[in-house]
Design a protein around this motif. Structure first.
Motif, mmCIF file in Angstrom:
data_model
loop_
_atom_site.group_PDB
_atom_site.id
_atom_site.type_symbol
_atom_site.label_atom_id
_atom_site.label_comp_id
_atom_site.label_asym_id
_atom_site.label_seq_id
_atom_site.Cartn_x
_atom_site.Cartn_y
_atom_site.Cartn_z
ATOM 1 N N THR A 83 -6.110 1.085 1.029
ATOM 2 C CA THR A 83 -6.825 1.576 -0.144
ATOM 3 C C THR A 83 -7.451 0.396 -0.890
ATOM 4 O O THR A 83 -6.970 -0.735 -0.806
ATOM 5 N N GLY A 86 1.249 12.011 2.282
ATOM 6 C CA GLY A 86 0.230 12.202 1.247
ATOM 7 C C GLY A 86 -0.239 13.632 1.117
ATOM 8 O O GLY A 86 -1.344 13.881 0.627
ATOM 9 N N ASP A 96 5.355 13.983 1.045
ATOM 10 C CA ASP A 96 4.800 12.897 0.254
ATOM 11 C C ASP A 96 4.514 11.666 1.106
ATOM 12 O O ASP A 96 3.540 10.947 0.861
ATOM 13 N N GLU A 97 5.348 11.411 2.099
ATOM 14 C CA GLU A 97 5.129 10.261 2.981
ATOM 15 C C GLU A 97 3.824 10.384 3.759
ATOM 16 O O GLU A 97 3.273 9.376 4.211
ATOM 17 N N SER A 151 2.115 6.589 2.741
ATOM 18 C CA SER A 151 1.326 7.407 3.663
ATOM 19 C C SER A 151 0.286 6.577 4.414
ATOM 20 O O SER A 151 -0.025 6.856 5.576
ATOM 21 N N ASP A 169 -8.557 6.435 -2.021
ATOM 22 C CA ASP A 169 -7.183 6.819 -2.337
ATOM 23 C C ASP A 169 -6.426 6.929 -1.017
ATOM 24 O O ASP A 169 -6.964 6.616 0.051
ATOM 25 N N ARG A 170 -5.181 7.369 -1.095
ATOM 26 C CA ARG A 170 -4.360 7.332 0.125
ATOM 27 C C ARG A 170 -4.865 8.291 1.198
ATOM 28 O O ARG A 170 -4.884 7.941 2.378
ATOM 29 N N ARG A 212 -5.034 -1.480 -3.392
ATOM 30 C CA ARG A 212 -3.715 -1.989 -3.008
ATOM 31 C C ARG A 212 -3.725 -2.929 -1.806
ATOM 32 O O ARG A 212 -2.765 -3.671 -1.611
ATOM 33 N N TYR A 258 6.491 14.087 -7.068
ATOM 34 C CA TYR A 258 5.571 14.274 -5.950
ATOM 35 C C TYR A 258 4.294 14.981 -6.399
ATOM 36 O O TYR A 258 4.173 15.430 -7.525
ATOM 37 N N GLU A 259 3.340 15.076 -5.470
ATOM 38 C CA GLU A 259 2.049 15.699 -5.782
ATOM 39 C C GLU A 259 2.125 17.187 -5.425
ATOM 40 O O GLU A 259 2.370 17.531 -4.262
ATOM 41 N N ASP A 309 0.854 -1.192 0.000
ATOM 42 C CA ASP A 309 0.000 0.000 0.000
ATOM 43 C C ASP A 309 0.891 1.244 0.000
ATOM 44 O O ASP A 309 2.110 1.170 0.112
ATOM 45 N N TYR A 310 0.254 2.407 -0.125
ATOM 46 C CA TYR A 310 0.997 3.667 -0.166
ATOM 47 C C TYR A 310 1.779 3.878 1.126
ATOM 48 O O TYR A 310 1.343 3.482 2.210
#
Length: 309
Positions: free
Chosen positions: A80, A252, A249-250, A42, A130-131, A83, A304-305, A39-40
Motif C-alpha cells: 500500500t 481484508g 480480516d486477514e 492481508s 488501500d489493502r 505503508r 474488524y471491518e 504493511d497490512y
C-alpha cells in the motif's frame, strides 16, 4: 455488474528477446517478491499467495522478502502507498507517481521501473490505495500469468510455463463502480455444510475458518470485498468459531449479514439464541437480554471491518 478497468498486462513465456521486459521467471532465475513487514496482514497474505501462484505456473518458488537488502536484479514490490517503505522511497525519488491513489477506494497502480534501487535492474511495482486495492492488482497479475480465480474451487487447470516475462506497463485502475460487492452463502444445508463437515473441516464438523479462508481468497481474486456467512440452523453461527472473523480480516474481507441477523447476531442459531435459555425473542418482553446480546456482538466485532444490518 460492477465495472472495473482491468490492467492490460501482457505476459509472454518465450525466451527473453527484449531488454525492456520484466522477468518474473527465466534463465537467470525467479524474481523476488517484496512486501514490507509493517504493511497490512492481508497484503502480506496476498504476497505469499502470489509467490505460490508463481510456483503453480513455473514450478519455481520465488524468494519472499521484506528487506531492501534481499531484493534481486528483478523484484516485484507489493504494498500500500502509505505503508510500504520501498514504495514511499520510489515516490520521493519521483520514479513512481501515486497522486491518483491518494484517498481513493480500492485502486491500484502496476508499473515497471528501470533501476529503481542500487543492484536492482527492474522492479514491477504493484501499489494499492488501500489493502484491497493492492490485492486486486496482485491477483490481476496472477490471472495474467495463468492462474484462474477458480483454480481451487473449480479445479481450473493452471497454465504451466517455465519462463514468464511482463512487457513494460504503467497502469492505474479506477475505483469499482459498485462499492460493496460479494456473496451470501445461502442454503448451505445441501452443499457447503456437508462438504466442509465431511471433507475439509472434519475435526470441526462445520463450516469454519479453513473454509472461509478459501471463500475469502476467491472473493479477492474475483475483486469482491464482502460476504454474508452461512446462517441456517444446521450450521454453527459464524461467531461461534472465533477464528472465522480473524480469517476474514486477514484477507481484508468485510463481514455482513443477509437474512434475520441484526447487528451480526444470528438468532436462527441455537448457539446464539436458545429460547429455553434466553427466553422469548420479543423486544417488548425481553429487552434487556436482547440488548445485551447485541452489545456483546458489536463489541466482539468492533476491531474488524463490518457492515451492520
Amino acid at each position: 455488474i460492477p465495472q472495473f478497468t482491468f490492467a492490460q498486462i501482457e505476459v509472454c513465456n518465450q525466451t527473453e528477446t527484449d531488454n525492456s521486459f520484466f522477468s518474473i521467471s527465466g534463465i537467470k532465475g525467479t524474481a523476488a517478491v517484496y512486501c514490507y513487514n509493517s504493511d497490512y496482514v492481508s497484503v502480506k497474505k496476498t504476497a505469499k499467495i502470489f509467490a505460490d501462484d508463481i510456483n503453480r505456473v513455473t514450478g519455481r518458488i520465488p524468494a519472499l522478502v521484506s528487506t531492501k537488502s534481499k531484493l534481486k536484479e528483478y523484484s516485484i514490490i507489493i504494498g500500500t502507498i502509505e505503508r510500504n517503505q520501498l514504495i514511499i522511497e520510489l515516490v520521493k525519488s519521483k520514479k513512481l507517481n501515486v497522486d491518483s491513489l491518494n484517498n481513493q477506494w480500492e485502486r491500484y497502480t502496476i508499473k515497471t521501473i528501470d533501476n529503481p534501487f542500487k543492484g536492482v535492474k527492474k522492479a514491477l511495482v504493484i501499489a494499492g490505495s488501500d489493502r484491497r486495492g493492492t490485492s486486486y492488482g496482485v491477483f490481476a497479475l496472477s490471472e495474467a500469468i495463468g492462474v484462474s480465480p477458480w483454480y481451487w474451487w473449480g479445479d481450473v487447470p493452471v497454465k504451466k510455463s517455465t519462463s514468464l516475462f511482463v512487457k513494460p506497463i504503467d497502469f492505474t485502475s479506477k475505483s469499482p463502480s459498485v462499492k460493496y460487492r460479494g456473496i451470501f452463502i445461502n442454503d448451505e444445508d445441501w452443499g457447503l455444510k456437508p462438504w466442509s463437515s465431511n471433507n475439509y473441516e472434519k475435526d470441526l464438523g462445520d463450516i469454519g475458518p479453513k473454509t472461509y479462508a478459501q471463500v475469502c481468497e476467491l472473493l479477492l481474486r474475483l475483486k469482491g470485498n464482502m460476504f454474508a456467512p452461512a446462517m441456517h440452523s444446521c450450521t454453527g453461527a459464524f461467531y461461534s468459531h472465533p477464528e472465522s472473523k480473524v480469517v476474514a480480516d486477514e484477507y481484508g474481507i468485510i463481514v455482513t449479514t443477509s437474512h434475520c441477523e441484526p447487528l451480526l447476531f444470528n438468532n436462527a442459531a441455537k448457539s446464539e439464541w436458545d429460547s429455553k435459555r434466553d427466553g422469548e425473542w420479543n423486544y417488548i418482553k425481553n429487552k434487556d437480554v436482547i440488548l445485551k446480546k447485541m452489545d456483546d456482538r458489536v463489541r466482539e466485532a468492533s476491531p474488524y471491518e463490518n457492515i451492520y444490518t
